[in-house]
Design a protein around this motif. Structure first.
Motif, PDB file in Angstrom:
ATOM      1  N   LYS A 252      43.359  30.764  44.144  1.00  0.00           N
ATOM      2  CA  LYS A 252      43.989  31.244  43.729  1.00  0.00           C
ATOM      3  C   LYS A 252      43.921  32.149  42.520  1.00  0.00           C
ATOM      4  CE  LYS A 252      46.768  28.445  45.650  1.00  0.00           C
ATOM      5  NZ  LYS A 252      46.148  27.936  46.459  1.00  0.00           N
ATOM      6  N   PRO A 253      43.132  33.135  42.994  1.00  0.00           N
ATOM      7  CA  PRO A 253      43.306  33.951  41.690  1.00  0.00           C
ATOM      8  C   PRO A 253      43.436  34.862  40.842  1.00  0.00           C
ATOM      9  CG  PRO A 253      42.647  35.270  43.783  1.00  0.00           C
ATOM     10  CD  PRO A 253      43.248  34.062  43.910  1.00  0.00           C
ATOM     11  N   VAL A 254      43.590  35.630  39.572  1.00  0.00           N
ATOM     12  CA  VAL A 254      44.155  36.286  38.880  1.00  0.00           C
ATOM     13  C   VAL A 254      44.362  37.812  39.635  1.00  0.00           C
ATOM     14  CG1 VAL A 254      42.885  36.418  37.176  1.00  0.00           C
ATOM     15  CG2 VAL A 254      45.022  36.916  36.782  1.00  0.00           C
ATOM     16  N   VAL A 255      42.809  38.217  39.574  1.00  0.00           N
ATOM     17  CA  VAL A 255      42.379  39.332  40.286  1.00  0.00           C
ATOM     18  C   VAL A 255      41.883  39.549  41.736  1.00  0.00           C
ATOM     19  CG1 VAL A 255      41.459  41.974  40.412  1.00  0.00           C
ATOM     20  CG2 VAL A 255      42.267  40.142  37.931  1.00  0.00           C
ATOM     21  N   MET A 256      41.996  40.039  42.451  1.00  0.00           N
ATOM     22  CA  MET A 256      41.324  40.492  43.917  1.00  0.00           C
ATOM     23  C   MET A 256      40.545  41.937  44.323  1.00  0.00           C
ATOM     24  SD  MET A 256      42.822  39.799  48.383  1.00  0.00           S
ATOM     25  CE  MET A 256      42.264  41.750  48.130  1.00  0.00           C
ATOM     26  N   GLY A 257      39.796  41.683  44.269  1.00  0.00           N
ATOM     27  CA  GLY A 257      38.917  42.750  44.371  1.00  0.00           C
ATOM     28  C   GLY A 257      38.188  43.582  45.659  1.00  0.00           C
ATOM     29  N   MET A 258      38.548  44.237  46.047  1.00  0.00           N
ATOM     30  CA  MET A 258      37.670  45.275  47.714  1.00  0.00           C
ATOM     31  C   MET A 258      37.061  45.949  47.141  1.00  0.00           C
ATOM     32  SD  MET A 258      40.668  44.549  50.658  1.00  0.00           S
ATOM     33  CE  MET A 258      42.087  45.393  49.654  1.00  0.00           C
ATOM     34  N   SER A 259      35.401  46.164  48.166  1.00  0.00           N
ATOM     35  CA  SER A 259      34.498  47.044  48.081  1.00  0.00           C
ATOM     36  C   SER A 259      33.814  48.004  48.909  1.00  0.00           C
ATOM     37  CB  SER A 259      33.539  46.479  47.095  1.00  0.00           C
ATOM     38  OG  SER A 259      32.733  47.572  47.171  1.00  0.00           O
ATOM     39  N   ALA A 260      33.936  49.688  48.864  1.00  0.00           N
ATOM     40  CA  ALA A 260      34.128  49.827  50.230  1.00  0.00           C
ATOM     41  C   ALA A 260      32.527  51.163  50.023  1.00  0.00           C
ATOM     42  CB  ALA A 260      34.818  50.737  50.796  1.00  0.00           C
ATOM     43  N   LEU A 261      31.425  50.942  50.118  1.00  0.00           N
ATOM     44  CA  LEU A 261      31.036  53.011  49.914  1.00  0.00           C
ATOM     45  C   LEU A 261      31.049  53.727  51.101  1.00  0.00           C
ATOM     46  CD1 LEU A 261      28.747  53.433  48.534  1.00  0.00           C
ATOM     47  CD2 LEU A 261      26.286  52.317  49.671  1.00  0.00           C
ATOM     48  N   LEU A 262      31.899  53.774  52.456  1.00  0.00           N
ATOM     49  CA  LEU A 262      31.873  54.220  53.793  1.00  0.00           C
ATOM     50  C   LEU A 262      33.267  54.245  53.844  1.00  0.00           C
ATOM     51  CD1 LEU A 262      29.377  52.407  55.858  1.00  0.00           C
ATOM     52  CD2 LEU A 262      29.236  54.250  54.689  1.00  0.00           C
ATOM     53  N   THR A 263      32.766  56.039  54.613  1.00  0.00           N
ATOM     54  CA  THR A 263      34.460  56.408  53.760  1.00  0.00           C
ATOM     55  C   THR A 263      35.446  56.253  55.550  1.00  0.00           C
ATOM     56  OG1 THR A 263      33.514  58.263  55.678  1.00  0.00           O
ATOM     57  CG2 THR A 263      33.910  58.246  53.181  1.00  0.00           C
ATOM     58  N   THR A 264      34.705  55.684  55.717  1.00  0.00           N
ATOM     59  CA  THR A 264      34.911  54.711  58.150  1.00  0.00           C
ATOM     60  C   THR A 264      34.872  53.128  57.462  1.00  0.00           C
ATOM     61  OG1 THR A 264      32.648  54.532  57.742  1.00  0.00           O
ATOM     62  CG2 THR A 264      33.065  56.227  59.221  1.00  0.00           C
ATOM     63  N   THR A 265      34.627  53.161  56.785  1.00  0.00           N
ATOM     64  CA  THR A 265      35.352  50.911  56.171  1.00  0.00           C
ATOM     65  C   THR A 265      36.859  51.110  54.525  1.00  0.00           C
ATOM     66  OG1 THR A 265      33.841  50.978  54.842  1.00  0.00           O
ATOM     67  CG2 THR A 265      32.819  50.627  56.701  1.00  0.00           C
ATOM     68  N   MET A 266      36.703  52.150  53.757  1.00  0.00           N
ATOM     69  CA  MET A 266      37.558  52.821  53.316  1.00  0.00           C
ATOM     70  C   MET A 266      39.082  51.763  53.862  1.00  0.00           C
ATOM     71  SD  MET A 266      37.082  55.710  51.612  1.00  0.00           S
ATOM     72  CE  MET A 266      38.262  56.489  51.093  1.00  0.00           C
ATOM     73  N   PRO A 267      39.939  52.557  54.981  1.00  0.00           N
ATOM     74  CA  PRO A 267      40.605  51.997  55.442  1.00  0.00           C
ATOM     75  C   PRO A 267      41.167  51.330  55.883  1.00  0.00           C
ATOM     76  CG  PRO A 267      39.739  53.894  56.555  1.00  0.00           C
ATOM     77  CD  PRO A 267      39.142  53.780  56.047  1.00  0.00           C
ATOM     78  N   TYR A 268      40.254  49.992  55.472  1.00  0.00           N
ATOM     79  CA  TYR A 268      40.013  48.436  56.022  1.00  0.00           C
ATOM     80  C   TYR A 268      41.271  47.999  54.444  1.00  0.00           C
ATOM     81  CZ  TYR A 268      39.889  43.922  58.084  1.00  0.00           C
ATOM     82  OH  TYR A 268      39.864  43.015  59.037  1.00  0.00           O
ATOM     83  N   MET A 269      40.595  48.662  53.774  1.00  0.00           N
ATOM     84  CA  MET A 269      41.381  47.901  52.578  1.00  0.00           C
ATOM     85  C   MET A 269      42.846  48.181  52.890  1.00  0.00           C
ATOM     86  SD  MET A 269      38.998  49.540  49.848  1.00  0.00           S
ATOM     87  CE  MET A 269      37.219  49.359  48.933  1.00  0.00           C
ATOM     88  N   GLY A 270      43.313  49.298  53.178  1.00  0.00           N
ATOM     89  CA  GLY A 270      45.035  50.009  53.753  1.00  0.00           C
ATOM     90  C   GLY A 270      45.660  47.917  54.464  1.00  0.00           C
TER      91      GLY A 270
END
Length: 231
Positions: free
Chosen positions: A155-173
């Motif tokens: 039950k977090p107050v914030v959730m964070g996602m990280s990516a270093l590759l342009t190929t993995t960025m879309p997975y955040m969506g």
């Protein structure tokens, strides 16, 4: 910050001086000195929440500001975070049993599926701990299920996602779409970050915030958490 005096005895300082010295020692990444300073304050019957807020979080706030302004760099911040962990090792068992909760809440963080880079994520996590969050680090290569399970459990107050590759960025969506589909977005803030990201991308996928660096991420998350606690 001030230089360490070899003939210095922490126990000779009054409370105000000792808190300032702990902050200085934390800034300098002095593990043993921070541990000893926290021990002395506990022996003087200081409340663990006050030690956390005044000495450790206060010290890490300066570290975060100097890191943001380019005065400190990653290796130095990692040393500071290590010193912070020494003090937290003493405080964490006491805080767990405290009736007063001064924590900013839980922050779930992880690198997205397909991405095995974690240095930036780890640095953000350290800054968040320094700001007063309980950080749940999911590690690397996280599918959407890992985020969903962590949200249900912690039950977090914030959730964070990280990516270093342009190929993995879309997975955040992909993760955000699933959260929307399940009607979970109203319960917490979603922050994204990583070297190839920018504000435009964060806006496009519907993230609540974009953390351009570790210090800014901690500042934004802290501001949000405080606003939630004030409600």
């Amino acid at each position: 910050m001030s230089e360490q005096d070899d003939d210095f005895e922490l126990s000779d300082l009054d409370d105000k001086e000792l808190v300032e010295q702990i902050q200085d020692d934390l800034y300098d990444g002095l593990n043993d000195e921070v541990f000893e300073g926290v021990e002395i304050l506990l022996a003087r019957n200081w409340d663990a929440n006050d030690i956390l807020g005044d000495a450790l979080v206060g010290g890490m706030k300066v570290v975060g500001e100097d890191f943001r302004d380019g005065i400190l760099f990653v290796p130095e911040v990692l040393k500071c975070a290590g010193a912070m962990k020494q003090g937290m090792g003493l405080l964490r068992p006491i805080l767990a049993n405290s009736a007063i909760d001064l924590s900013l809440g839980k922050f779930v963080i992880g690198t997205v599926k397909g991405d095995i880079h974690d240095i930036g994520k780890n640095l953000v996590g350290m800054m968040l701990e320094g700001a007063g969050f309980e950080v749940i680090d999911l590690g690397i290569n996280n599918p959407v299920e890992n985020y969903l399970n962590a949200i249900d459990e912690h039950k977090p107050v914030v959730m964070g996602m990280s990516a270093l590759l342009t190929t993995t960025m879309p997975y955040m969506g992909v993760v955000l779409e699933e959260l929307d589909k399940r009607g979970m977005r109203k319960d917490f803030h979603v922050m994204v970050g990583g070297a190839p990201l920018n504000q435009e991308f964060a806006d496009a996928i519907g993230a609540d915030a974009y953390g351009r660096d570790a210090a800014r991420s901690a500042e934004m998350a802290s501001s949000h958490a405080r606003s939630v606690k004030a409600c």
